[in-house]
Design a protein around this motif. Sequence first.
Motif, PDB file in Angstrom:
ATOM      1  N   ILE A   6     -22.964  -6.718  62.308  1.00 28.15           N
ATOM      2  CA  ILE A   6     -22.341  -5.627  63.062  1.00 28.15           C
ATOM      3  C   ILE A   6     -20.856  -5.955  63.243  1.00 28.15           C
ATOM      4  O   ILE A   6     -20.510  -6.999  63.791  1.00 28.15           O
ATOM      5  CB  ILE A   6     -23.031  -5.406  64.420  1.00 28.15           C
ATOM      6  N   GLU A  43     -27.137  -5.984  55.334  1.00 27.98           N
ATOM      7  CA  GLU A  43     -27.048  -4.696  56.005  1.00 27.98           C
ATOM      8  C   GLU A  43     -25.897  -4.737  57.009  1.00 27.98           C
ATOM      9  O   GLU A  43     -25.795  -5.677  57.799  1.00 27.98           O
ATOM     10  CB  GLU A  43     -28.366  -4.439  56.744  1.00 27.98           C
ATOM     11  N   LEU A  45     -23.348  -2.564  59.843  1.00 29.62           N
ATOM     12  CA  LEU A  45     -23.183  -1.443  60.750  1.00 29.62           C
ATOM     13  C   LEU A  45     -21.875  -1.682  61.501  1.00 29.62           C
ATOM     14  O   LEU A  45     -21.558  -2.816  61.848  1.00 29.62           O
ATOM     15  CB  LEU A  45     -24.362  -1.440  61.726  1.00 29.62           C
ATOM     16  N   CYS A  59     -14.948   5.673  59.395  1.00 30.34           N
ATOM     17  CA  CYS A  59     -16.351   5.422  59.028  1.00 30.34           C
ATOM     18  C   CYS A  59     -16.984   6.672  58.423  1.00 30.34           C
ATOM     19  O   CYS A  59     -17.680   6.594  57.405  1.00 30.34           O
ATOM     20  CB  CYS A  59     -17.153   4.961  60.239  1.00 30.34           C
ATOM     21  N   PRO A  65     -22.032   3.280  57.762  1.00 29.08           N
ATOM     22  CA  PRO A  65     -22.914   3.484  58.917  1.00 29.08           C
ATOM     23  C   PRO A  65     -22.304   2.897  60.193  1.00 29.08           C
ATOM     24  O   PRO A  65     -21.725   1.815  60.168  1.00 29.08           O
ATOM     25  CB  PRO A  65     -24.195   2.744  58.542  1.00 29.08           C
ATOM     26  N   VAL A  67     -22.522   2.918  64.818  1.00 25.53           N
ATOM     27  CA  VAL A  67     -23.206   3.227  66.065  1.00 25.53           C
ATOM     28  C   VAL A  67     -22.141   3.284  67.149  1.00 25.53           C
ATOM     29  O   VAL A  67     -21.157   2.552  67.085  1.00 25.53           O
ATOM     30  CB  VAL A  67     -24.291   2.173  66.395  1.00 25.53           C
TER      31      VAL A  67
END
Length: 181
Positions: A6, A43, A45, A59, A65, A67
Amino acid sequence: MRVPIIILAGGKSMRMGREKPVLRVGDRPMLLRVYEAAEKVGEVLVAVSKNAPKTRELCLKEKIPFVETPGSGYVTDVRWLLREFGPFISAPADVPFVKFSDFYAFLKTFDGRTSLTGVLPLRLVPRDLNPLIYRGYAIVGLNAVAEEGEEFFELSNPLLALNVNTPDDLELARKIAFLLK
């Protein structure tokens, strides 16, 4: 165990006075430099907040991706992310010279239980940089976030000591990027 990476990109950028993740270092925004290194190993984020609308737009434009976190501060956002996603590797969006091998080292070592704080031995810190020093190490901003404990995790990439927080840091990062072309 699959652990997400992240990228923290929702801060207020108080010392810079403008959103850092969208500022260009070399040929692209800092966020893209960090994202491209991270996506090679897992992965990824991006954590944005109401404090970073241009980063959110980037983004969306790049189909990265993301959040949205509460945006109440680093500790609050990291705790929120831990509750939402479980253990994760975190990286700030303002370390433009992070490499995929830095992320890979974390992913290979992290057990999901004990937090790891990325550090750089002081002998590896380039002379003109002034990173945060703690217990004889430069703290570099890469971390593995878990529920318990904390251990230092030594890295070897000297340019991790450059965290772009001020206009002077940005100017230095741009010079380095030019030299590394």
